[in-house]
Design a protein around this motif. Sequence first.
Motif, PDB file in Angstrom:
ATOM      1  N   ILE A  24       0.831  -1.205   0.000  1.00  0.00           N
ATOM      2  CA  ILE A  24       0.000   0.000   0.000  1.00  0.00           C
ATOM      3  C   ILE A  24       0.869   1.260   0.000  1.00  0.00           C
ATOM      4  N   THR A  25       1.900   1.289   0.848  1.00  0.00           N
ATOM      5  CA  THR A  25       2.746   2.488   0.908  1.00  0.00           C
ATOM      6  C   THR A  25       3.469   2.707  -0.428  1.00  0.00           C
ATOM      7  N   ASP A  26       3.883   1.619  -1.082  1.00  0.00           N
ATOM      8  CA  ASP A  26       4.508   1.751  -2.396  1.00  0.00           C
ATOM      9  C   ASP A  26       3.485   2.225  -3.427  1.00  0.00           C
ATOM     10  N   GLY A  27       2.274   1.698  -3.338  1.00  0.00           N
ATOM     11  CA  GLY A  27       1.224   2.124  -4.253  1.00  0.00           C
ATOM     12  C   GLY A  27       0.862   3.587  -4.084  1.00  0.00           C
ATOM     13  N   LEU A  28       0.993   4.082  -2.867  1.00  0.00           N
ATOM     14  CA  LEU A  28       0.722   5.501  -2.598  1.00  0.00           C
ATOM     15  C   LEU A  28       1.870   6.400  -3.040  1.00  0.00           C
ATOM     16  N   GLY A  29       2.993   5.782  -3.383  1.00  0.00           N
ATOM     17  CA  GLY A  29       4.138   6.559  -3.851  1.00  0.00           C
ATOM     18  C   GLY A  29       5.098   6.964  -2.762  1.00  0.00           C
ATOM     19  N   TYR A  30       4.970   6.396  -1.561  1.00  0.00           N
ATOM     20  CA  TYR A  30       5.901   6.705  -0.488  1.00  0.00           C
ATOM     21  C   TYR A  30       7.217   5.959  -0.725  1.00  0.00           C
ATOM     22  N   GLY A  31       8.252   6.349  -0.011  1.00  0.00           N
ATOM     23  CA  GLY A  31       9.577   5.815  -0.300  1.00  0.00           C
ATOM     24  C   GLY A  31      10.095   4.826   0.720  1.00  0.00           C
ATOM     25  N   ASP A  32      11.434   4.743   0.759  1.00  0.00           N
ATOM     26  CA  ASP A  32      12.098   3.774   1.612  1.00  0.00           C
ATOM     27  C   ASP A  32      11.934   4.084   3.096  1.00  0.00           C
ATOM     28  N   ASN A  33      11.840   5.352   3.447  1.00  0.00           N
ATOM     29  CA  ASN A  33      11.657   5.720   4.851  1.00  0.00           C
ATOM     30  C   ASN A  33      10.392   5.086   5.408  1.00  0.00           C
ATOM     31  N   ALA A  34       9.314   5.210   4.642  1.00  0.00           N
ATOM     32  CA  ALA A  34       8.025   4.671   5.084  1.00  0.00           C
ATOM     33  C   ALA A  34       8.093   3.154   5.211  1.00  0.00           C
ATOM     34  N   LYS A  35       8.731   2.515   4.238  1.00  0.00           N
ATOM     35  CA  LYS A  35       8.789   1.049   4.277  1.00  0.00           C
ATOM     36  C   LYS A  35       9.649   0.552   5.434  1.00  0.00           C
ATOM     37  N   ALA A  36      10.770   1.220   5.682  1.00  0.00           N
ATOM     38  CA  ALA A  36      11.625   0.828   6.810  1.00  0.00           C
ATOM     39  C   ALA A  36      10.877   0.961   8.125  1.00  0.00           C
ATOM     40  N   ALA A  37      10.133   2.061   8.275  1.00  0.00           N
ATOM     41  CA  ALA A  37       9.349   2.259   9.493  1.00  0.00           C
ATOM     42  C   ALA A  37       8.288   1.180   9.632  1.00  0.00           C
ATOM     43  N   LEU A  38       7.642   0.872   8.525  1.00  0.00           N
ATOM     44  CA  LEU A  38       6.570  -0.121   8.545  1.00  0.00           C
ATOM     45  C   LEU A  38       7.093  -1.506   8.928  1.00  0.00           C
ATOM     46  N   ILE A  39       8.206  -1.906   8.333  1.00  0.00           N
ATOM     47  CA  ILE A  39       8.773  -3.221   8.642  1.00  0.00           C
ATOM     48  C   ILE A  39       9.185  -3.300  10.111  1.00  0.00           C
ATOM     49  N   THR A  40       9.836  -2.240  10.600  1.00  0.00           N
ATOM     50  CA  THR A  40      10.325  -2.233  11.983  1.00  0.00           C
ATOM     51  C   THR A  40       9.179  -2.248  12.983  1.00  0.00           C
ATOM     52  N   ARG A  41       8.218  -1.359  12.787  1.00  0.00           N
ATOM     53  CA  ARG A  41       7.082  -1.303  13.709  1.00  0.00           C
ATOM     54  C   ARG A  41       6.157  -2.504  13.516  1.00  0.00           C
ATOM     55  N   GLY A  42       6.126  -3.033  12.303  1.00  0.00           N
ATOM     56  CA  GLY A  42       5.349  -4.251  12.073  1.00  0.00           C
ATOM     57  C   GLY A  42       5.926  -5.424  12.839  1.00  0.00           C
ATOM     58  N   LEU A  43       7.253  -5.515  12.865  1.00  0.00           N
ATOM     59  CA  LEU A  43       7.899  -6.583  13.628  1.00  0.00           C
ATOM     60  C   LEU A  43       7.557  -6.463  15.109  1.00  0.00           C
ATOM     61  N   ALA A  44       7.489  -5.229  15.619  1.00  0.00           N
ATOM     62  CA  ALA A  44       7.130  -5.027  17.025  1.00  0.00           C
ATOM     63  C   ALA A  44       5.717  -5.551  17.296  1.00  0.00           C
ATOM     64  N   GLU A  45       4.796  -5.316  16.369  1.00  0.00           N
ATOM     65  CA  GLU A  45       3.429  -5.821  16.542  1.00  0.00           C
ATOM     66  C   GLU A  45       3.399  -7.345  16.552  1.00  0.00           C
ATOM     67  N   ILE A  46       4.115  -7.945  15.609  1.00  0.00           N
ATOM     68  CA  ILE A  46       4.164  -9.408  15.519  1.00  0.00           C
ATOM     69  C   ILE A  46       4.721  -9.995  16.811  1.00  0.00           C
ATOM     70  N   ALA A  47       5.805  -9.408  17.300  1.00  0.00           N
ATOM     71  CA  ALA A  47       6.435  -9.911  18.528  1.00  0.00           C
ATOM     72  C   ALA A  47       5.537  -9.717  19.741  1.00  0.00           C
TER      73      ALA A  47
END
Length: 345
Positions: free
Chosen positions: A201-224
């Motif tokens: 979704i963030t890539d589809g919205l045209g956001y960049g690497d900053n957004a994806k890095a944040a998403l992966i990191t905070r997503g991992l926190a949710e999973i854990a």
Amino acid sequence: MVKILVVGAGSWGTALSIVLADNGHEVRLWGHKQTQITEINNLNTNESYLPGIKLPEEIIGYDDLGIALKDIDTIVLAVPTKAIREVLKQVSDISEDPLTIIHVSKGIEPDSLKRISEIIEEEMPEKKLKDVVVLSGPSHAEEVSLRHPTTVTSSSKNLEAAEYVQDLFINKYFRVYTNPDVIGVEIGGALKNIIALCAGITDGLGYGDNAKAALITRGLAEIARLGTKLGANPLTFSGLTGIGDLIVTCTSVHSRNWRAGNLLGKGHSLDEVLESMGMVVEGVRTTKAAFQLAQKVDVSMPITFALYDVLFNGKNPKDAVDSLMGRLRTHEMEDLANILGDRMI
């Protein structure tokens, strides 16, 4: 050599059949489409799922589950999560001997909120089930079928069963580690699809690497957070079935969850996306289950909840991102402390 039945002739079941055939095992591959099985047996291809890949001649396709199960004591369950109960009922009715079931699907069942190993144990009578083993990790079928280097994890309550599966699959391009944390391996494998949808979704919205890095990191926190609440070892989420699987699924065009999210971010409706994909997008169903599970056990999962609103409540993806960014400020280390709890050293 071991006789092994792979149940599910999709991309992942077919790719794993290649690994097993390369290792010298007798591989039977079951699918419910007769035309697909005919293609596998006559042309040694499965173009609908792995275009351009020549399959080893040792892989024999079956469309009759009863015949395929004859003299089999090990099966690889490679069907979508929503089909697992139906398939297991058929297997249970047919099989006479106890089975080692290796499941490679990634998801949580909505409403029951059961992990796949729990579904297997529920559907298979005790006398017909020897062991349940999870095989999971950062692995795209397309790359495995090309024999590109891949590492995965074999997990079971029974270490000997996990090591048995490790020996079945390991070779020079497919490395298998063992991990006794079944809960962590299954939760990591299932929930990473949610974060991959969001990454798309963030890539589809045209956001960049900053957004994806944040998403992966905070997503991992949710999973854990959710995983440890359910009894998983927090260290599992720093391994192959945690951060490893999360990275590969969030960053690759091979990922159907990323591709589905990308279309959502570009303005397509969920129905349009699912119709265009042609394959199951496990993250959609898992988002519903994780939303229900997080509420049940009282775990904060803001990314998951935001995606739930996009998928099932019609929320605009950009508005969902804005609401995530506008949440109350907090301290990053609070998550680490909450996840580790009494296990902190």
